[in-house]
Design an enzyme around this catalytic site. Structure first.
Site, PDB file in Angstrom:
ATOM      1  N   GLY A 174       6.601  -4.002   4.678  1.00  0.00           N
ATOM      2  CA  GLY A 174       5.141  -3.996   4.605  1.00  0.00           C
ATOM      3  C   GLY A 174       4.498  -2.801   5.271  1.00  0.00           C
ATOM      4  O   GLY A 174       3.301  -2.579   5.120  1.00  0.00           O
ATOM      5  N   GLU A 175       5.281  -2.046   6.049  1.00  0.00           N
ATOM      6  CA  GLU A 175       4.696  -0.922   6.775  1.00  0.00           C
ATOM      7  C   GLU A 175       5.113   0.401   6.125  1.00  0.00           C
ATOM      8  O   GLU A 175       4.535   0.819   5.139  1.00  0.00           O
ATOM      9  CB  GLU A 175       5.072  -1.010   8.257  1.00  0.00           C
ATOM     10  N   MET A 176       6.168   1.042   6.602  1.00  0.00           N
ATOM     11  CA  MET A 176       6.536   2.342   6.027  1.00  0.00           C
ATOM     12  C   MET A 176       7.617   2.217   4.945  1.00  0.00           C
ATOM     13  O   MET A 176       7.870   3.165   4.210  1.00  0.00           O
ATOM     14  CB  MET A 176       6.959   3.298   7.148  1.00  0.00           C
TER      15      MET A 176
END
Lengths: 108, 363
Positions: free
Chosen positions: B161-163
């Site tokens: 969900g982030e990088m």
């Protein structure tokens, strides 16, 4: 330094008065968000009493298999006792304050 | 008796051995009676508040050196490499998100949003925490699931969900860039480009993110004019009636502790990491207050808009009255003037830091 035998480090701690007081009391204080001793050497079946000498709430616990316990939120002035049944090295912490750490080594 | 060896206990004992030296250092600083005796709080006609200042001010002296772990000591090459990696969007699956996308130095190393924006522009569950002064912290993330910056560094990179970049792919991408191969060879000679060295370089850079001198520091150093009366009264309240120092203690204004302070919501925070401990349900890490005026909105979910609203939440003893609510969170019964004084004090924790130069990325 990183390769210094750990036993020598512990031996050094043992000769410093006030650092380890395994010989008497089995009581560990909590003051200024610090345990009164960094290391406690005990035998299986011995009890250790944790005293909250601080002005704030603490929560002493250990999450390791074979030694897990949770003394729950401990108000200022309260004391709680835990019995260490199994041998091992247990990291005791305060759930609120991550910098509060100490080790209890249980060995026959 | 032989002692079971382990890296955690080894690090712990080593840290304890150095503690007395640090204590001596702080004690020497505290002996500067000339500086301390000139510090006053409030008006000259209120000597009682001046006593409060002298009692507490030594707890806020700044350290003079930045700590680093023995297995990853500081070098300029490591910090420079870490900075380059920090600003490089190629450390994301989309090639569009860098660490700095959320931890923006122009926004006090946050993003100014209630909740972070991650991969594919999706809103995440928590607010981006600032990176200032983490060299002295022993718990990372809002829920403390990492204990060091090295442990923390690869988490957001790999998180879908982030990088959203798998570790193997990250190493592959970095290793294919000649400029990085040279930088890694300088920073970590004879070590491979891998997750460990990437994390260590990022952590080395992040340790250098230290908030600068604020008006409060100048007041601590003896400049009576650096903080006006309202802020001085706020400082006294901060240490006494408002009980802020139960958690926001020391020069960083945090002890990194975890508490449910009564912010409504369903995120269990530290309770996910320690599910068996009642007091950790809905608990989150105490953030630093350095430069806090530049980091609205507040709390782990950005649900509190202003510093005045933060003070209001504490004054009410929290808004969500759950069993896990910290016993140290109680109604404070602050007057409206006292609330304003506290905000005035918090605003003077803001430092004027030099702009951060964006590095040129290697090819």
């Amino acid at each position: 330094m990183s390769r210094m035998p750990l036993v020598l480090i512990v031996a050094g701690l043992l000769i410093l008065p006030g650092i380890v007081r395994a010989e008497t009391g089995r009581r560990v204080g909590q003051k200024n968000k610090t345990f009164s001793v960094p290391l406690l050497l005990i035998k299986p079946g011995e009890q250790v009493t944790f005293d909250n000498d601080d002005q704030i709430t603490h929560n002493v616990y250990n999450a390791q298999k074979g030694g897990a316990f949770n003394l729950k939120a401990q108000a200022p002035g309260e004391s709680s006792t835990v019995t260490f049944v199994n041998e091992g090295t247990f990291e005791v912490r305060c759930a609120f304050h991550p910098k509060m750490k100490m080790f209890v080594i249980v060995k026959r | 008796m032989s002692l079971p060896a382990g890296s955690r206990i080894r690090r712990f004992v080593r840290r304890k051995r150095y503690a007395p030296m640090a204590t001596v250092f702080v004690a020497c600083l505290s002996l500067d009676g000339g500086r301390g005796s000139r510090l006053t709080v409030g008006s000259a006609s209120d000597p009682a508040q001046g006593v409060v200042a002298r009692q507490y001010v030594n707890a806020y002296l700044r350290p003079t050196t930045i700590p680093a772990p023995e297995d990853n000591p500081y070098t300029g090459a490591r910090a420079a490499l870490g900075k380059t990696l920090f600003f490089d969007p190629r450390l994301s699956g989309s090639d569009r998100i860098s660490c700095a996308s959320c931890h923006n130095p122009a926004l006090s190393w946050g993003d100014g949003l209630p909740r972070a924006i991650g991969h594919d522009l999706k809103t995440l569950g928590r607010r981006t925490p600032t990176l200032v002064n983490l060299a002295w912290s022993e718990s990372m993330f809002w829920d403390g699931r990492a204990e060091t910056l090295e442990e923390q560094a690869l988490g957001p990179i790999q998180a879908p969900g982030e990088m959203n970049l798998e570790l193997d792919r990250m190493v592959e991408k970095i290793s294919a860039i000649p400029g990085y191969r040279e930088s890694f060879a300088r920073a970590y000679p004879d070590q491979p480009i891998d997750g460990t060295t990437v994390a260590r370089a990022l952590a080395t850079f992040e340790r250098q993110i230290v908030s600068g001198s604020a008006p409060f520091d100048r007041w601590v150093s003896g400049d009576d004019h650096a903080m006006p009366g309202a802020a001085q009264r706020g400082f006294a309240l901060f240490n006494t009636k408002a009980q802020c120092t139960a958690c926001h203690s020391g020069w960083r204004f945090t002890d990194d502790s975890f508490h449910d302070i009564g912010v409504p919501g369903t995120d269990r925070g530290r309770g996910v990491i320690l599910p068996g401990i009642d007091a950790m349900q809905y608990a989150f890490k105490t953030p630093t207050l350095r430069n806090v005026a530049r980091r609205a909105p507040y709390m782990h979910d950005g649900s509190v808009a202003t510093l005045a609203d933060v003070i209001e939440l504490y004054d009410q003893g929290g808004l969500a009255k759950r069993p896990s609510l910290s016993a140290d969170i109680r109604p404070l019964r602050l007057t409206s003037e006292e609330k304003q004084d506290l905000v005035a004090f918090l605003q003077l924790l803001t430092s004027t830091d030099s702009p951060v130069a964006i590095p040129e990325l290697p090819h």
